[in-house]
Design an enzyme around this catalytic site. Structure first.
Site, PDB file in Angstrom:
ATOM      1  N   ASN A  81       0.828  -1.215   0.000  1.00  0.00           N
ATOM      2  CA  ASN A  81       0.000   0.000   0.000  1.00  0.00           C
ATOM      3  C   ASN A  81       0.860   1.263   0.000  1.00  0.00           C
ATOM      4  OD1 ASN A  81      -2.563   1.406   0.266  1.00  0.00           O
ATOM      5  ND2 ASN A  81      -2.014   1.798   2.398  1.00  0.00           N
ATOM      6  N   GLY A  82       1.981   1.215  -0.711  1.00  0.00           N
ATOM      7  CA  GLY A  82       2.895   2.361  -0.684  1.00  0.00           C
ATOM      8  C   GLY A  82       2.669   3.378  -1.775  1.00  0.00           C
ATOM      9  N   GLN A 157       7.443   1.104   4.858  1.00  0.00           N
ATOM     10  CA  GLN A 157       8.636   0.861   4.062  1.00  0.00           C
ATOM     11  C   GLN A 157       9.745   1.802   4.510  1.00  0.00           C
ATOM     12  OE1 GLN A 157       6.429   1.119   0.089  1.00  0.00           O
ATOM     13  NE2 GLN A 157       8.371   0.239  -0.518  1.00  0.00           N
ATOM     14  N   HIS A 190       8.926  -2.793  -3.534  1.00  0.00           N
ATOM     15  CA  HIS A 190       8.299  -3.728  -2.595  1.00  0.00           C
ATOM     16  C   HIS A 190       9.225  -4.836  -2.108  1.00  0.00           C
ATOM     17  CE1 HIS A 190       7.701  -5.758  -6.422  1.00  0.00           C
ATOM     18  NE2 HIS A 190       6.701  -4.965  -6.772  1.00  0.00           N
ATOM     19  N   ASN A 218      -0.393  -6.788  -4.475  1.00  0.00           N
ATOM     20  CA  ASN A 218      -0.587  -5.351  -4.657  1.00  0.00           C
ATOM     21  C   ASN A 218      -2.028  -5.004  -4.320  1.00  0.00           C
ATOM     22  OD1 ASN A 218       2.002  -5.303  -5.690  1.00  0.00           O
ATOM     23  ND2 ASN A 218       1.343  -5.383  -7.815  1.00  0.00           N
ATOM     24  N   ILE A 219      -2.235  -3.903  -3.618  1.00  0.00           N
ATOM     25  CA  ILE A 219      -3.596  -3.556  -3.208  1.00  0.00           C
ATOM     26  C   ILE A 219      -4.477  -3.201  -4.405  1.00  0.00           C
ATOM     27  CG2 ILE A 219      -3.285  -1.068  -2.798  1.00  0.00           C
ATOM     28  CD1 ILE A 219      -4.937  -1.860  -0.056  1.00  0.00           C
ATOM     29  N   LYS A 363      -4.417  -0.065 -12.987  1.00  0.00           N
ATOM     30  CA  LYS A 363      -3.311   0.892 -13.093  1.00  0.00           C
ATOM     31  C   LYS A 363      -3.725   2.164 -13.827  1.00  0.00           C
ATOM     32  CE  LYS A 363      -0.266  -2.105 -11.436  1.00  0.00           C
ATOM     33  NZ  LYS A 363       0.250  -1.937 -10.050  1.00  0.00           N
TER      34      LYS A 363
END
Length: 475
Positions: A81-82, A157, A190, A218-219, A363
């Site tokens: 979730n970055g 992170q 990640h 991936n969220i 995306k």
């Protein structure tokens, strides 16, 4: 000598960051200086043995045991979730963009896990790996889930400095992250999950609570739900061959030619990314016939193995050098790693070839149109392809730059068109859609510069090319 020079005066402020962040960056930068040429030798690459890539159909054919609840109680769901929503014209974490019935990525994830916990009477926690970009906003939003049956944890992170491409010195002059320094720092990909998870103390906490595996994804991949058959497959491997890492792969199409693939290299499964491929072999790498599968970034990983490998410092992940140009024109590089690259360090690693439905990333606004449409139905936070669609394949949708930002995208549709029978959609220029439009077969709509096309309410476009100027005026 170079390393000593670089880590002298201009870097002194880095010691003020978390000591563990600094150590992580120093090690990564040191490895970057040592790397010479491509990290793989092309003639050593082999197709993975069939017994290391398990077909999902065979896994699903195994009946689920009565003890599936016991397996679920050993599982933790981790979402990456970055990322920010800037590429889709949104502010804040990407996970809070509405994607279906006003549900965000985060809402859907919470609904999925809550449904699991209620259905099987288990405690599967959700862990979010945030970045310094998303942490503050995400924590505020998490308050809305206080009364949901999901325990939610977060960790951050690392924060690393961007490097001037020419001087190899940090862009940052102090620890500030606002104003002139907003672009000086970055989250290092990640692959940082292993060190950050360990350093946060959460890894040990979950192991102490009896958790054995994490399911990482991936969220923004709406297909990445907890799969009971893969979990059961993981838990029923022989004790002496306990699998520590499963990577979900799926069949490559021409849209996936840049995706990383699994190879056999030095008798180990290994993730091969396009950035590692020698230039002379890039076209070969993109071939759908030679490399038939790609990494979905849905991963099942042993917690105890992460702890062991991190403490032994044997998690050797290839460095991804990501060049960027800052707003002022300065060329920088950021050093990153990918979570799947660690597969070669884990014992008895496997690939599982899953259906395409488990890879549904959002995306772009083109992806958003697909998941908002009647191609999918929503059940307990999970999207599934409508049974009314005759073909299981997803239509190819390409929306032009007028649709890039979510706000603009939503303004151009009075309602999302019926796409059950759509194969291909291309839209370019100033185009709007009225209510209850139906798109079938191949539809191409092109409004040239200065023109506008309004698709009228109730229109049915089947195998049509629409161009020119079409204005629908209200009276």
């Amino acid at each position: 000598m170079l390393l000593i020079k670089i880590f002298s005066e201009p870097w002194h402020f880095l010691f003020q960051i978390s000591k563990k962040d600094f150590e992580g960056f120093k090690n990564l930068f040191h490895r970057f200086l040592q790397v010479k040429g491509p990290s793989v030798k092309w003639d050593k690459i082999h197709k993975p043995p069939e017994d290391l890539i398990h077909p999902y159909d065979k896994i699903k054919a195994q009946a689920l045991p009565d003890s599936v609840a016991a397996s679920l109680n050993k599982l933790v769901v981790v979402k990456l979730n970055g990322g920010l929503g800037t590429s889709m014209g949104c502010k804040g974490p990407k996970s809070v963009i509405s994607v279906r019935n006003e549900n965000t990525f985060l809402d859907l994830t919470v609904h999925q896990i809550e449904h699991l916990n209620k259905t099987f009477n288990v405690d599967v926690p959700l862990v979010l790996m945030n970045s310094f970009n998303t942490d503050e906003d995400t924590k505020k939003i998490l308050q809305k889930y206080t009364h949901h049956r999901v325990h939610i944890h977060t960790f951050n992170q690392s924060r690393y400095p961007r490097i001037n491409k020419e001087s190899l010195l940090p862009v940052a002059k102090d620890l500030g992250m606002h104003g002139d320094h907003a672009d000086a720092w970055y989250p290092p990909g990640h692959g940082d999950i292993y060190a950050s998870f360990y350093n946060s103390g959460l890894l040990d906490q979950l192991i102490a609570a009896g958790k054995e595996y994490i399911f990482v994804s991936n969220i923004d991949n709406l297909g990445a739900t907890v799969d009971l058959f893969i979990l059961n497959h993981l838990m029923t491997q022989p004790k002496d061959k306990r699998c520590e890492f499963i990577m979900e792969v799926t069949d490559k199409t021409r849209a996936d030619v840049k995706g990383g693939t699994l190879i056999q290299y030095d008798d180990k499964l290994r993730l091969l990314e396009i950035a590692q491929v020698p230039k002379a072999h890039v076209d070969e790498f993109k071939s759908v016939t030679k490399f038939k599968i790609f990494n979905t970034n849905n991963l099942w990983i042993s917690l105890a193995a992460i702890k062991r490998l991190h403490e032994q410092n044997t998690m050797d992940m290839e460095i991804i050098v990501n060049p960027k140009t800052l707003d002022g024109g300065l060329n920088v590089i950021q050093l990153e790693t990918a979570v799947g690259a660690a597969i070669k360090a884990f014992d008895n690693a496997l690939g599982v070839n899953v259906p395409r439905s488990r890879f549904l990333p959002v995306k772009t606004s083109s992806d958003l149109l697909l998941v908002m449409s009647n191609l999918y139905s929503l059940d307990a936070g999970s999207l599934t392809m409508s049974k009314k669609r005759e073909f299981p394949s997803t239509p190819h949708v390409k929306l032009g730059s007028s649709f890039t930002k979510v706000h603009d995208f939503l303004m151009r549709f009075e309602s999302i068109p019926d796409m059950l029978e759509l194969d291909h959609l291309t839209v370019s220029g100033d185009v709007t859609f009225g209510k209850n439009v139906s798109l079938k077969g191949t539809v191409i709509i092109i409004a040239n510069h200065g023109d506008r096309i309004d698709i009228p309410a109730g229109a049915v476009l089947e195998n049509k090319i629409v161009s020119g100027n079409l204005r629908i005026l209200d009276h």
